[in-house]
Design a protein around this motif. Structure first.
Motif, short mmCIF file in Angstrom:
data_model
loop_
_atom_site.label_atom_id
_atom_site.label_comp_id
_atom_site.label_asym_id
_atom_site.label_seq_id
_atom_site.Cartn_x
_atom_site.Cartn_y
_atom_site.Cartn_z
N ALA A 193 38.41 44.95 23.74
CA ALA A 193 38.39 43.56 24.20
C ALA A 193 38.67 42.60 23.04
O ALA A 193 39.42 41.63 23.18
CB ALA A 193 37.05 43.24 24.85
N GLU A 194 38.07 42.88 21.92
CA GLU A 194 38.28 42.05 20.73
C GLU A 194 39.75 42.08 20.30
O GLU A 194 40.35 41.04 20.03
CB GLU A 194 37.38 42.57 19.61
N GLU A 195 40.32 43.27 20.27
CA GLU A 195 41.72 43.40 19.83
C GLU A 195 42.69 42.83 20.84
O GLU A 195 43.67 42.16 20.48
CB GLU A 195 42.02 44.88 19.55
N PHE A 196 42.44 43.05 22.14
CA PHE A 196 43.35 42.55 23.17
C PHE A 196 43.32 41.02 23.23
O PHE A 196 44.35 40.38 23.48
CB PHE A 196 42.98 43.14 24.53
N ALA A 197 42.15 40.42 23.02
CA ALA A 197 42.06 38.96 22.99
C ALA A 197 42.93 38.39 21.87
O ALA A 197 43.58 37.35 22.04
CB ALA A 197 40.61 38.52 22.82
N ALA A 202 34.45 47.55 24.01
CA ALA A 202 34.08 46.32 23.32
C ALA A 202 35.08 46.00 22.21
O ALA A 202 35.51 44.85 22.05
CB ALA A 202 32.66 46.44 22.75
N LYS A 203 35.47 47.02 21.44
CA LYS A 203 36.47 46.83 20.39
C LYS A 203 37.83 46.53 21.00
O LYS A 203 38.59 45.68 20.48
CB LYS A 203 36.53 48.08 19.51
N PRO A 210 40.93 44.84 29.04
CA PRO A 210 39.71 44.33 28.39
C PRO A 210 40.04 43.14 27.49
O PRO A 210 41.06 43.13 26.81
CB PRO A 210 39.24 45.52 27.55
N GLY A 211 39.16 42.12 27.53
CA GLY A 211 39.32 40.98 26.63
C GLY A 211 40.29 39.92 27.09
O GLY A 211 40.48 38.91 26.41
N VAL A 212 40.92 40.12 28.25
CA VAL A 212 41.93 39.17 28.74
C VAL A 212 41.40 38.42 29.95
O VAL A 212 40.97 39.02 30.94
CB VAL A 212 43.24 39.90 29.10
N GLY A 213 41.43 37.09 29.88
CA GLY A 213 40.99 36.26 30.99
C GLY A 213 39.52 36.49 31.32
O GLY A 213 38.69 36.73 30.44
N TRP A 271 37.77 38.88 32.18
CA TRP A 271 37.75 40.33 32.29
C TRP A 271 36.38 40.91 32.56
O TRP A 271 36.26 41.97 33.19
CB TRP A 271 38.32 40.97 31.03
N LYS A 272 35.32 40.26 32.14
CA LYS A 272 33.98 40.84 32.35
C LYS A 272 33.60 40.89 33.81
O LYS A 272 32.86 41.78 34.24
CB LYS A 272 32.94 40.07 31.54
N ASP A 273 34.10 39.96 34.60
CA ASP A 273 33.83 40.02 36.04
C ASP A 273 34.48 41.27 36.65
O ASP A 273 33.93 41.87 37.57
CB ASP A 273 34.37 38.76 36.73
N VAL A 274 35.65 41.64 36.11
CA VAL A 274 36.32 42.84 36.59
C VAL A 274 35.55 44.07 36.14
O VAL A 274 35.26 44.97 36.90
CB VAL A 274 37.76 42.91 36.04
N TRP A 275 35.20 44.07 34.87
CA TRP A 275 34.51 45.20 34.26
C TRP A 275 33.19 45.50 34.96
O TRP A 275 32.83 46.65 35.20
CB TRP A 275 34.29 44.89 32.78
N LEU A 276 32.48 44.45 35.35
CA LEU A 276 31.17 44.64 35.95
C LEU A 276 31.22 44.70 37.48
O LEU A 276 30.20 44.78 38.13
CB LEU A 276 30.24 43.47 35.54
N LEU A 277 32.43 44.65 38.02
CA LEU A 277 32.58 44.45 39.45
C LEU A 277 31.88 45.50 40.32
O LEU A 277 31.12 45.17 41.21
CB LEU A 277 34.08 44.40 39.80
#
Length: 298
Positions: free
Chosen positions: A230-234, A227-228, A147-150, A152-158
């Motif tokens: 993603a924030e931390e991983f970014a 969501a959290k 989460p949060g890398v590159g 990633w939302k396209d993967v998450w919603l895939l």
């Protein structure tokens, strides 16, 4: 002569039996970071930490523990809220879950380790390495995403947006008493071939584990925390790791996606796509995956 051969044969059998018994993992408990953690331990030598994913527990690692414990100290915890570990109300961010594991291994006197994670466990493994880079000599990530890398939302919603938001009172009520029906979606649909996914015995085992009071709620919380995460991983990704990293993915699952993400967070990535496999690498491709992990970790 016959008596001597018989005696020798019995001695060999006793030795093999003792050796097999010595390698059997021990089931243990420890207080770590304010949470009661259950973990399996086996072997001696260079420490390796194995982190399980969603729908499973430390039980998933038994085939790998058998091989690694020949020359490693292997620690396979049940993450907070899973298996036989405690059920804190939260948080279930992967950074906090990594802090639990770090507190556990520190209490065992381990100062440096190799870390392996599958699914949710790979997120915890990355959070562990990002927070304690000087204490991780090698890291292996197995099929899911960061989460949060590159992108990633396209993967998450895939393909499965619904289950990432499936938490709260109504989902808990719907799943209660139907845990296996819910998990069959993952075990069957995330596999390349559902007949080569988790065994019937393992399905019964995990369904019973998660049917324990509070366990489904804890499992849902790992998704609520994305969501959290993603924030931390970014934030972690802004300072890439310089640790040898092996990324194993299923051809019919995350494929190149996790490998590409890994190269954004680490400078020493070796990515391998396991042909013909889906998400459940340990079960679908045991004969390919276990030797690759053993070779990398040794």
């Amino acid at each position: 002569m016959r008596r001597t051969i018989t005696k020798l044969f019995c001695t060999v059998l006793l030795f093999c039996s003792a050796a097999a018994h010595a390698e059997a993992p021990k089931s243990q408990f420890a207080e770590a970071n304010g949470v009661k953690l259950h973990y399996l331990s086996a072997g001696k030598g260079d420490p390796v930490i194995l982190l399980h994913g969603y729908t499973q527990s430390s039980h998933m690692w038994l085939p790998l523990i058998e091989q690694l414990s020949k020359d490693h100290l292997v620690i396979a915890p049940d993450l907070r809220g899973f298996g036989q570990s405690g059920l804190p109300p939260g948080p279930y961010t992967k950074s906090v879950m990594a802090q639990d594991v770090h507190a556990l291994v520190t209490s065992l006197g381990i100062k440096s380790a190799k870390v392996v994670g599958h699914d949710i466990g790979l997120m915890v493994a990355y959070a562990y390495a990002a927070q304690y880079p000087q204490e991780v000599s090698k890291i292996a990530l197995m099929d899911a995403f960061l989460p949060g890398v590159g992108n990633w939302k396209d993967v998450w919603l895939l393909r499965d947006l619904w289950h990432f938001h499936f938490y709260g009172e109504t989902p808990l009520a719907l799943v209660k008493g139907r845990e296996r029906i819910y998990f069959e979606h993952f075990w069957n649909d995330f596999a390349a071939d559902k007949t080569k996914s988790l065994s019937e015995a393992d399905r019964k085992f995990y369904a019973a584990e998660y049917a324990q009071p509070g366990h489904m709620k804890a499992g849902f919380e790992v998704f609520r925390a994305f969501a959290k995460d993603a924030e931390e991983f970014a934030a972690y990704a802004k300072k890439p790791l310089d640790i040898p990293m092996l990324v194993l993915t299923g051809e019919k699952a995350s494929g190149n996606v996790l490998i590409e993400q890994a190269r954004l967070v680490d400078s020493k990535v070796d990515g391998v796509i396991i042909k013909g496999s889906g998400h459940w690498l340990m079960e679908e491709a045991t004969a390919q995956v276990v030797p690759k992990l053993v070779q990398f970790l040794r």
